[in-house]
Design a protein around this motif. Structure first.
Motif, PDB file in Angstrom:
ATOM      1  N   SER A   1      40.284  65.123   3.682  1.00 28.86           N
ATOM      2  CA  SER A   1      38.943  65.511   3.228  1.00 28.86           C
ATOM      3  C   SER A   1      38.076  64.342   2.778  1.00 28.86           C
ATOM      4  O   SER A   1      36.854  64.477   2.728  1.00 28.86           O
ATOM      5  CB  SER A   1      39.040  66.550   2.107  1.00 28.86           C
ATOM      6  N   ILE A   2      38.667  63.192   2.464  1.00 32.42           N
ATOM      7  CA  ILE A   2      37.846  62.057   2.028  1.00 32.42           C
ATOM      8  C   ILE A   2      37.668  60.983   3.101  1.00 32.42           C
ATOM      9  O   ILE A   2      36.939  60.014   2.889  1.00 32.42           O
ATOM     10  CB  ILE A   2      38.390  61.412   0.731  1.00 32.42           C
ATOM     11  N   MET A   3      38.304  61.146   4.247  1.00 33.18           N
ATOM     12  CA  MET A   3      38.114  60.167   5.323  1.00 33.18           C
ATOM     13  C   MET A   3      36.634  60.110   5.685  1.00 33.18           C
ATOM     14  O   MET A   3      35.966  61.150   5.729  1.00 33.18           O
ATOM     15  CB  MET A   3      38.918  60.563   6.564  1.00 33.18           C
ATOM     16  N   PRO A   4      36.111  58.908   5.928  1.00 31.42           N
ATOM     17  CA  PRO A   4      34.706  58.842   6.343  1.00 31.42           C
ATOM     18  C   PRO A   4      34.548  59.429   7.745  1.00 31.42           C
ATOM     19  O   PRO A   4      35.114  58.910   8.708  1.00 31.42           O
ATOM     20  CB  PRO A   4      34.382  57.342   6.318  1.00 31.42           C
ATOM     21  N   ALA A   5      33.857  60.527   7.832  1.00 29.05           N
ATOM     22  CA  ALA A   5      33.602  61.224   9.097  1.00 29.05           C
ATOM     23  C   ALA A   5      32.585  62.317   8.812  1.00 29.05           C
ATOM     24  O   ALA A   5      32.274  62.605   7.650  1.00 29.05           O
ATOM     25  CB  ALA A   5      34.886  61.845   9.644  1.00 29.05           C
ATOM     26  N   GLN A   6      32.092  62.926   9.858  1.00 30.29           N
ATOM     27  CA  GLN A   6      31.219  64.081   9.652  1.00 30.29           C
ATOM     28  C   GLN A   6      32.046  65.165   8.978  1.00 30.29           C
ATOM     29  O   GLN A   6      33.224  65.363   9.288  1.00 30.29           O
ATOM     30  CB  GLN A   6      30.669  64.566  10.983  1.00 30.29           C
ATOM     31  N   GLY A   7      31.430  65.873   8.048  1.00 29.82           N
ATOM     32  CA  GLY A   7      32.139  66.857   7.231  1.00 29.82           C
ATOM     33  C   GLY A   7      32.910  67.901   8.002  1.00 29.82           C
ATOM     34  O   GLY A   7      34.051  68.225   7.674  1.00 29.82           O
ATOM     35  N   TRP A   8      32.335  68.453   9.058  1.00 29.85           N
ATOM     36  CA  TRP A   8      33.024  69.503   9.810  1.00 29.85           C
ATOM     37  C   TRP A   8      34.282  68.965  10.466  1.00 29.85           C
ATOM     38  O   TRP A   8      35.267  69.689  10.593  1.00 29.85           O
ATOM     39  CB  TRP A   8      32.091  70.134  10.840  1.00 29.85           C
ATOM     40  N   ARG A   9      34.289  67.707  10.859  1.00 27.30           N
ATOM     41  CA  ARG A   9      35.469  67.118  11.488  1.00 27.30           C
ATOM     42  C   ARG A   9      36.607  67.008  10.477  1.00 27.30           C
ATOM     43  O   ARG A   9      37.757  67.298  10.795  1.00 27.30           O
ATOM     44  CB  ARG A   9      35.143  65.740  12.058  1.00 27.30           C
ATOM     45  N   ARG A  10      36.279  66.564   9.269  1.00 27.60           N
ATOM     46  CA  ARG A  10      37.310  66.436   8.228  1.00 27.60           C
ATOM     47  C   ARG A  10      37.897  67.793   7.868  1.00 27.60           C
ATOM     48  O   ARG A  10      39.111  67.943   7.742  1.00 27.60           O
ATOM     49  CB  ARG A  10      36.708  65.788   6.972  1.00 27.60           C
TER      50      ARG A  10
ATOM     51  N   PRO B   1      32.556  54.100  14.868  1.00 26.52           N
ATOM     52  CA  PRO B   1      31.434  55.041  14.745  1.00 26.52           C
ATOM     53  C   PRO B   1      31.285  55.594  13.332  1.00 26.52           C
ATOM     54  O   PRO B   1      30.168  55.828  12.875  1.00 26.52           O
ATOM     55  CB  PRO B   1      31.787  56.151  15.736  1.00 26.52           C
ATOM     56  N   THR B   2      32.390  55.761  12.642  1.00 29.35           N
ATOM     57  CA  THR B   2      32.321  56.335  11.295  1.00 29.35           C
ATOM     58  C   THR B   2      31.807  55.335  10.260  1.00 29.35           C
ATOM     59  O   THR B   2      31.401  55.740   9.172  1.00 29.35           O
ATOM     60  CB  THR B   2      33.698  56.855  10.856  1.00 29.35           C
ATOM     61  N   SER B   3      31.806  54.049  10.578  1.00 32.12           N
ATOM     62  CA  SER B   3      31.374  53.051   9.596  1.00 32.12           C
ATOM     63  C   SER B   3      29.865  53.057   9.381  1.00 32.12           C
ATOM     64  O   SER B   3      29.381  52.526   8.397  1.00 32.12           O
ATOM     65  CB  SER B   3      31.836  51.652  10.004  1.00 32.12           C
ATOM     66  N   SER B   4      29.125  53.660  10.300  1.00 33.09           N
ATOM     67  CA  SER B   4      27.674  53.711  10.145  1.00 33.09           C
ATOM     68  C   SER B   4      27.175  55.046   9.572  1.00 33.09           C
ATOM     69  O   SER B   4      25.974  55.229   9.418  1.00 33.09           O
ATOM     70  CB  SER B   4      27.000  53.425  11.488  1.00 33.09           C
ATOM     71  N   LEU B   5      28.102  55.936   9.249  1.00 35.12           N
ATOM     72  CA  LEU B   5      27.695  57.219   8.674  1.00 35.12           C
ATOM     73  C   LEU B   5      27.225  57.030   7.238  1.00 35.12           C
ATOM     74  O   LEU B   5      27.832  56.266   6.480  1.00 35.12           O
ATOM     75  CB  LEU B   5      28.858  58.212   8.684  1.00 35.12           C
ATOM     76  N   PRO B   6      26.171  57.749   6.837  1.00 31.69           N
ATOM     77  CA  PRO B   6      25.769  57.669   5.429  1.00 31.69           C
ATOM     78  C   PRO B   6      26.798  58.418   4.561  1.00 31.69           C
ATOM     79  O   PRO B   6      27.192  59.541   4.885  1.00 31.69           O
ATOM     80  CB  PRO B   6      24.404  58.360   5.404  1.00 31.69           C
ATOM     81  N   LEU B   7      27.250  57.784   3.496  1.00 32.14           N
ATOM     82  CA  LEU B   7      28.237  58.396   2.606  1.00 32.14           C
ATOM     83  C   LEU B   7      27.565  58.800   1.304  1.00 32.14           C
ATOM     84  O   LEU B   7      26.737  58.062   0.773  1.00 32.14           O
ATOM     85  CB  LEU B   7      29.379  57.404   2.322  1.00 32.14           C
ATOM     86  N   ARG B   8      27.949  59.932   0.773  1.00 31.55           N
ATOM     87  CA  ARG B   8      27.384  60.405  -0.503  1.00 31.55           C
ATOM     88  C   ARG B   8      28.040  59.722  -1.693  1.00 31.55           C
ATOM     89  O   ARG B   8      27.469  59.659  -2.762  1.00 31.55           O
ATOM     90  CB  ARG B   8      27.532  61.916  -0.618  1.00 31.55           C
ATOM     91  N   TRP B   9      29.242  59.251  -1.494  1.00 27.19           N
ATOM     92  CA  TRP B   9      29.958  58.556  -2.570  1.00 27.19           C
ATOM     93  C   TRP B   9      30.935  57.560  -1.965  1.00 27.19           C
ATOM     94  O   TRP B   9      31.388  57.732  -0.836  1.00 27.19           O
ATOM     95  CB  TRP B   9      30.689  59.546  -3.493  1.00 27.19           C
TER      96      TRP B   9
ATOM     97  N   VAL C   1      38.529  62.980  13.774  1.00 21.92           N
ATOM     98  CA  VAL C   1      37.973  62.428  12.529  1.00 21.92           C
ATOM     99  C   VAL C   1      37.461  61.002  12.737  1.00 21.92           C
ATOM    100  O   VAL C   1      36.478  60.592  12.115  1.00 21.92           O
ATOM    101  CB  VAL C   1      39.016  62.499  11.388  1.00 21.92           C
ATOM    102  N   ARG C   2      38.077  60.255  13.613  1.00 23.39           N
ATOM    103  CA  ARG C   2      37.638  58.880  13.876  1.00 23.39           C
ATOM    104  C   ARG C   2      36.509  58.815  14.904  1.00 23.39           C
ATOM    105  O   ARG C   2      36.071  57.750  15.282  1.00 23.39           O
ATOM    106  CB  ARG C   2      38.824  58.025  14.333  1.00 23.39           C
ATOM    107  N   HIS C   3      36.025  59.974  15.366  1.00 21.25           N
ATOM    108  CA  HIS C   3      34.900  60.074  16.302  1.00 21.25           C
ATOM    109  C   HIS C   3      35.191  59.340  17.615  1.00 21.25           C
ATOM    110  O   HIS C   3      34.343  58.641  18.159  1.00 21.25           O
ATOM    111  CB  HIS C   3      33.612  59.510  15.686  1.00 21.25           C
ATOM    112  N   ARG C   4      36.389  59.517  18.134  1.00 18.93           N
ATOM    113  CA  ARG C   4      36.770  58.866  19.388  1.00 18.93           C
ATOM    114  C   ARG C   4      36.146  59.615  20.566  1.00 18.93           C
ATOM    115  O   ARG C   4      36.063  60.844  20.555  1.00 18.93           O
ATOM    116  CB  ARG C   4      38.290  58.823  19.549  1.00 18.93           C
ATOM    117  N   PRO C   5      35.750  58.872  21.604  1.00 19.90           N
ATOM    118  CA  PRO C   5      35.180  59.529  22.793  1.00 19.90           C
ATOM    119  C   PRO C   5      36.255  60.291  23.568  1.00 19.90           C
ATOM    120  O   PRO C   5      37.449  60.024  23.419  1.00 19.90           O
ATOM    121  CB  PRO C   5      34.623  58.358  23.621  1.00 19.90           C
ATOM    122  N   LEU C   6      35.809  61.185  24.391  1.00 23.60           N
ATOM    123  CA  LEU C   6      36.719  62.036  25.160  1.00 23.60           C
ATOM    124  C   LEU C   6      37.699  61.221  26.002  1.00 23.60           C
ATOM    125  O   LEU C   6      38.866  61.612  26.140  1.00 23.60           O
ATOM    126  CB  LEU C   6      35.905  62.988  26.041  1.00 23.60           C
TER     127      LEU C   6
END
Length: 171
Positions: free
Chosen positions: A61-70, A9-17, A104-109
């Motif tokens: 803090s640099i793992m690809p994930a939504q910011g609040w999760r990191r 799921p995190t591989s499709s997130l838009p990254l700023r850098w 952080v890896r956006h795993r389902p419940l």
């Protein structure tokens, strides 16, 4: 008709850098390397404690994930790494960074059931390694359980998101 291929799921997130793979590998290296650095230090090497703590926090803090999760993962995961300095009796607390990893890896419940393995490990390992001298062995065993549980959580996540191949029953 081909079965859809599962993607992280995190591989499709838009990254700023950076790239997904670069940030994932660098984050993982800093998380694990910082934890090892911190565990290898003591009160006579305070700069090493600071370096390990900083590397560990930067890794999360640099793992690809939504910011609040990191950001949510940094404090409990880093606190747990510090608590490991008390010895093998505290390996049960590996559930904190493990839960952070799942978040952080956006795993389902459904994949959160795998937390039972690090928790069980945390109660079994101290029965065999009670003194701090057994900490290297306790950490290796705990990390194997952690990584195996993380892979199992990934399998659960992938199977939960891919539709079943069985034909639908019509009435």
């Amino acid at each position: 008709m081909s079965t859809p291929r599962w993607r992280e799921p995190t591989s499709s997130l838009p990254l700023r850098w950076g790239t997904y793979r670069g940030r994932y590998l660098a984050g993982l290296l800093l998380i694990v390397g910082g934890a090892i650095q911190l565990q290898g230090s003591n009160t006579w090497s305070l700069p090493l404690l600071l370096i390990g703590t900083t590397a560990h926090a930067v890794g999360w803090s640099i793992m690809p994930a939504q910011g609040w999760r990191r950001m949510l993962a940094i404090l409990p995961a880093t606190a747990q790494i510090w608590l490991l300095l008390t010895g093998p009796a505290s390996v049960w607390m590996f559930i904190l960074p493990y839960l952070c990893w799942l978040l952080v890896r956006h795993r389902p419940l459904a994949s959160y059931v795998t937390v039972l393995f690090p928790l069980a490990n945390g109660f079994i390992v101290p029965q065999f390694f009670m003194e701090y001298s057994g900490m290297p062995q306790a950490l290796v065993i705990s990390m194997v359980v952690f990584v195996a549980s993380a892979w199992l959580a990934r399998v659960i996540a992938a199977s939960a998101l891919i539709p079943s191949k069985s034909p639908a029953v019509s009435r």
